[in-house]
Motif scaffolding. Structure first.
Motif, PDB file in Angstrom:
ATOM      1  N   ILE A   1       0.834  -1.212   0.000  1.00  0.00           N
ATOM      2  CA  ILE A   1       0.000   0.000   0.000  1.00  0.00           C
ATOM      3  C   ILE A   1       0.870   1.263   0.000  1.00  0.00           C
ATOM      4  O   ILE A   1       0.566   2.243  -0.674  1.00  0.00           O
ATOM      5  CB  ILE A   1      -0.962  -0.034   1.215  1.00  0.00           C
ATOM      6  CG1 ILE A   1      -1.976  -1.174   1.040  1.00  0.00           C
ATOM      7  CG2 ILE A   1      -1.674   1.306   1.394  1.00  0.00           C
ATOM      8  CD1 ILE A   1      -2.721  -1.560   2.321  1.00  0.00           C
ATOM      9  N   LEU A   2       2.004   1.195   0.721  1.00  0.00           N
ATOM     10  CA  LEU A   2       2.856   2.388   0.863  1.00  0.00           C
ATOM     11  C   LEU A   2       3.903   2.505  -0.231  1.00  0.00           C
ATOM     12  O   LEU A   2       4.481   3.569  -0.449  1.00  0.00           O
ATOM     13  CB  LEU A   2       3.550   2.360   2.227  1.00  0.00           C
ATOM     14  CG  LEU A   2       2.618   2.457   3.444  1.00  0.00           C
ATOM     15  CD1 LEU A   2       3.393   2.228   4.728  1.00  0.00           C
ATOM     16  CD2 LEU A   2       1.918   3.820   3.470  1.00  0.00           C
ATOM     17  N   SER A   3       4.195   1.385  -0.900  1.00  0.00           N
ATOM     18  CA  SER A   3       5.255   1.357  -1.911  1.00  0.00           C
ATOM     19  C   SER A   3       4.740   0.555  -3.103  1.00  0.00           C
ATOM     20  O   SER A   3       5.229  -0.528  -3.394  1.00  0.00           O
ATOM     21  CB  SER A   3       6.487   0.705  -1.269  1.00  0.00           C
ATOM     22  OG  SER A   3       7.665   1.181  -1.830  1.00  0.00           O
ATOM     23  N   PRO A   4       3.729   1.100  -3.803  1.00  0.00           N
ATOM     24  CA  PRO A   4       2.905   0.286  -4.714  1.00  0.00           C
ATOM     25  C   PRO A   4       3.647  -0.400  -5.862  1.00  0.00           C
ATOM     26  O   PRO A   4       3.209  -1.451  -6.312  1.00  0.00           O
ATOM     27  CB  PRO A   4       1.886   1.284  -5.271  1.00  0.00           C
ATOM     28  CG  PRO A   4       1.857   2.409  -4.307  1.00  0.00           C
ATOM     29  CD  PRO A   4       3.218   2.486  -3.710  1.00  0.00           C
ATOM     30  N   THR A   5       4.765   0.177  -6.327  1.00  0.00           N
ATOM     31  CA  THR A   5       5.419  -0.444  -7.484  1.00  0.00           C
ATOM     32  C   THR A   5       6.620  -1.305  -7.110  1.00  0.00           C
ATOM     33  O   THR A   5       7.303  -1.844  -7.981  1.00  0.00           O
ATOM     34  CB  THR A   5       5.890   0.623  -8.499  1.00  0.00           C
ATOM     35  OG1 THR A   5       6.849   1.472  -7.844  1.00  0.00           O
ATOM     36  CG2 THR A   5       4.734   1.451  -9.022  1.00  0.00           C
ATOM     37  N   ALA A   6       6.900  -1.451  -5.835  1.00  0.00           N
ATOM     38  CA  ALA A   6       8.034  -2.292  -5.438  1.00  0.00           C
ATOM     39  C   ALA A   6       7.726  -3.759  -5.762  1.00  0.00           C
ATOM     40  O   ALA A   6       6.564  -4.167  -5.788  1.00  0.00           O
ATOM     41  CB  ALA A   6       8.300  -2.136  -3.943  1.00  0.00           C
ATOM     42  N   ASN A   7       8.775  -4.534  -6.033  1.00  0.00           N
ATOM     43  CA  ASN A   7       8.598  -5.973  -6.196  1.00  0.00           C
ATOM     44  C   ASN A   7       8.717  -6.641  -4.830  1.00  0.00           C
ATOM     45  O   ASN A   7       9.739  -6.504  -4.147  1.00  0.00           O
ATOM     46  CB  ASN A   7       9.631  -6.529  -7.174  1.00  0.00           C
ATOM     47  CG  ASN A   7       9.290  -6.160  -8.601  1.00  0.00           C
ATOM     48  OD1 ASN A   7       8.114  -6.141  -8.979  1.00  0.00           O
ATOM     49  ND2 ASN A   7      10.304  -5.843  -9.402  1.00  0.00           N
ATOM     50  N   LEU A   8       7.662  -7.336  -4.433  1.00  0.00           N
ATOM     51  CA  LEU A   8       7.614  -7.947  -3.099  1.00  0.00           C
ATOM     52  C   LEU A   8       7.521  -9.465  -3.226  1.00  0.00           C
ATOM     53  O   LEU A   8       6.526  -9.984  -3.731  1.00  0.00           O
ATOM     54  CB  LEU A   8       6.385  -7.459  -2.322  1.00  0.00           C
ATOM     55  CG  LEU A   8       6.112  -5.963  -2.168  1.00  0.00           C
ATOM     56  CD1 LEU A   8       4.875  -5.753  -1.288  1.00  0.00           C
ATOM     57  CD2 LEU A   8       7.291  -5.251  -1.538  1.00  0.00           C
ATOM     58  N   PRO A   9       8.534 -10.189  -2.793  1.00  0.00           N
ATOM     59  CA  PRO A   9       8.453 -11.647  -2.866  1.00  0.00           C
ATOM     60  C   PRO A   9       7.587 -12.243  -1.754  1.00  0.00           C
ATOM     61  O   PRO A   9       7.521 -11.701  -0.649  1.00  0.00           O
ATOM     62  CB  PRO A   9       9.916 -12.088  -2.681  1.00  0.00           C
ATOM     63  CG  PRO A   9      10.532 -11.004  -1.861  1.00  0.00           C
ATOM     64  CD  PRO A   9       9.825  -9.729  -2.264  1.00  0.00           C
ATOM     65  N   ALA A  10       6.921 -13.337  -2.097  1.00  0.00           N
ATOM     66  CA  ALA A  10       6.395 -14.236  -1.064  1.00  0.00           C
ATOM     67  C   ALA A  10       7.601 -15.107  -0.719  1.00  0.00           C
ATOM     68  O   ALA A  10       8.005 -15.966  -1.487  1.00  0.00           O
ATOM     69  CB  ALA A  10       5.242 -15.059  -1.622  1.00  0.00           C
ATOM     70  N   THR A  11       8.222 -14.831   0.422  1.00  0.00           N
ATOM     71  CA  THR A  11       9.551 -15.375   0.713  1.00  0.00           C
ATOM     72  C   THR A  11       9.531 -16.881   1.013  1.00  0.00           C
ATOM     73  O   THR A  11       8.491 -17.437   1.384  1.00  0.00           O
ATOM     74  CB  THR A  11      10.162 -14.659   1.933  1.00  0.00           C
ATOM     75  OG1 THR A  11       9.257 -14.765   3.036  1.00  0.00           O
ATOM     76  CG2 THR A  11      10.422 -13.186   1.645  1.00  0.00           C
ATOM     77  N   THR A  12      10.692 -17.476   0.868  1.00  0.00           N
ATOM     78  CA  THR A  12      10.838 -18.895   1.192  1.00  0.00           C
ATOM     79  C   THR A  12      10.543 -19.132   2.679  1.00  0.00           C
ATOM     80  O   THR A  12       9.968 -20.155   3.043  1.00  0.00           O
ATOM     81  CB  THR A  12      12.253 -19.375   0.830  1.00  0.00           C
ATOM     82  OG1 THR A  12      12.481 -19.068  -0.549  1.00  0.00           O
ATOM     83  CG2 THR A  12      12.404 -20.867   1.017  1.00  0.00           C
TER      84      THR A  12
END
Ligand code: 5AD
Length: 346
Positions: A261-272
């Motif tokens: 919501i705060l950093s809409p264009t960042a790439n966010l992984p669903a981490t291991t």
């Protein structure tokens, strides 16, 4: 509009969101409101980065480490762990397998291995870039600026270096002999050199407070990181934190949602780590709470179990390369698809 949705609306697109609002989302324990929070983050994800899930093939090429991070299973003091360092050929073969699956990012990750020769790694980076149309991400810890520059000039595109926590006192107790100051210096150098830079935190560490996590979230947002990875703390038996509580999945998902919501264009992984905690796989939940990246493991199988930063790490016995089809079915199961583009930040 209910109260939580108007709160989320106030955070989204706001050039100066308030710490109180972020804290209120972070501390929410109402199941109905949590569904609203995750759904809101999911719609922001859809709007800014779409339905494609980006893949990053990870090769954990060395588990040697000079550090003694209190949470990490490959810390130098773990004498029970058999150490390995892949050869150049083994690394390049793993990268070919990633390319063969159509994946166009390799993450070369290791412990902070003093045995890594900067020129050796630069040669590997150059070879990958010559052979494949691929982004190279490094995740090899703290080095001097001239080493970072050398690897950047060799062709490295991206760098992952998690801040883990921005609380100076907690940072100090968790990382003997290291300093938050040098961590920040590294991140400054990497961003200044034009690396797409990733950071992130561990969620649910002993000593972390909601207030410190709020500060972490603002740090990750304000620094405009291109990638932000959040994983729950998983206690490892060969570390000082062996008896501490596991980080909560719900806390992790709330942090992921807030960052979307705060950093809409960042790439966010669903981490291991999110896929390994409590012996279950919560990565789909991450992908439905704002995440848009998965990181299939391409470490050669005989070594994979030795890269045990936390116990119960998933897929340690899967044949190398079998991850790609699994990713396809994960994406399909939630109405998404795999995006095989190179996956630079939008
Ligand atoms: N639990 C969860 N995450 C951990 N990491 C290291 N040890 C643990 C643990 N016990 C994470 C750190 C590091 C990344 C490679 O793995 O965030 O940056």
């Amino acid at each position: 509009m209910n109260a939580i949705t108007s709160l989320l609306d106030r955070l989204y697109g706001n050039p100066s969101p308030s710490r109180e609002d972020v804290r209120e989302v972070l501390t929410c324990t109402d199941d109905i409101k949590l569904l609203d929070i995750f759904a809101f983050a999911d719609s922001v994800r859809k709007k800014h980065v779409g339905d494609g899930i980006l893949l990053r093939g990870i090769v954990e090429f060395s588990n040697f480490c000079r550090n003694t991070c209190a949470y990490c299973g490959i810390n130098r003091n773990n004498a029970k762990l058999e150490r390995y360092r892949l050869t150049r050929e083994e690394i390049l073969e793993s990268v070919s397998m990633i390319a063969g699956c159509g994946i166009r990012t390799v993450v070369l990750q290791s412990g902070e291995d003093s045995g890594i020769d900067a020129a050796w790694l630069a040669d590997i980076i150059r070879s990958v870039k010559e052979r494949h149309d691929m982004a190279v991400t490094l995740s090899v810890g703290e080095w001097d600026a001239d080493v970072y520059r050398f690897w950047r000039e060799a062709g490295a595109d991206r760098y992952l270096l998690k801040i883990e926590t921005t609380d100076p006192a907690l940072y100090g107790t968790l990382h003997p002999g290291m300093s938050l100051e040098n961590r920040l210096r590294c991140l400054n150098d990497l961003q200044a050199m034009g690396y797409q830079t990733g950071s992130g935190i561990i969620a649910g560490l002993k000593g972390q407070t909601y207030d410190s996590i709020v500060e972490d979230i603002f740090f990750l947002r304000d620094r405009n990181f291109d990638m932000i990875g959040i994983g729950p703390f998983i206690p490892h038996g060969e570390t000082p934190l062996r008896n501490e509580e596991t980080g909560s999945v719900s806390l992790t998902l709330k942090i992921v949602a807030l960052l979307r919501i705060l950093s809409p264009t960042a790439n966010l992984p669903a981490t291991t780590a999110l896929g390994s905690v409590d012996g279950k796989d919560f990565r789909l939940r991450g992908l439905q709470a704002g995440a848009n990246v998965l990181m299939p493991n391409f470490t050669p199988v005989p070594y994979r179990r030795q890269y045990e930063i936390y116990p119960g790490k998933r897929c340690v016995e899967e044949p190398q390369g079998s991850c790609a089809s699994c990713m396809e079915s994960m994406a399909g199961s939630i109405g998404r698809h795999i995006d095989y583009s190179i996956g630079n930040r939008k």
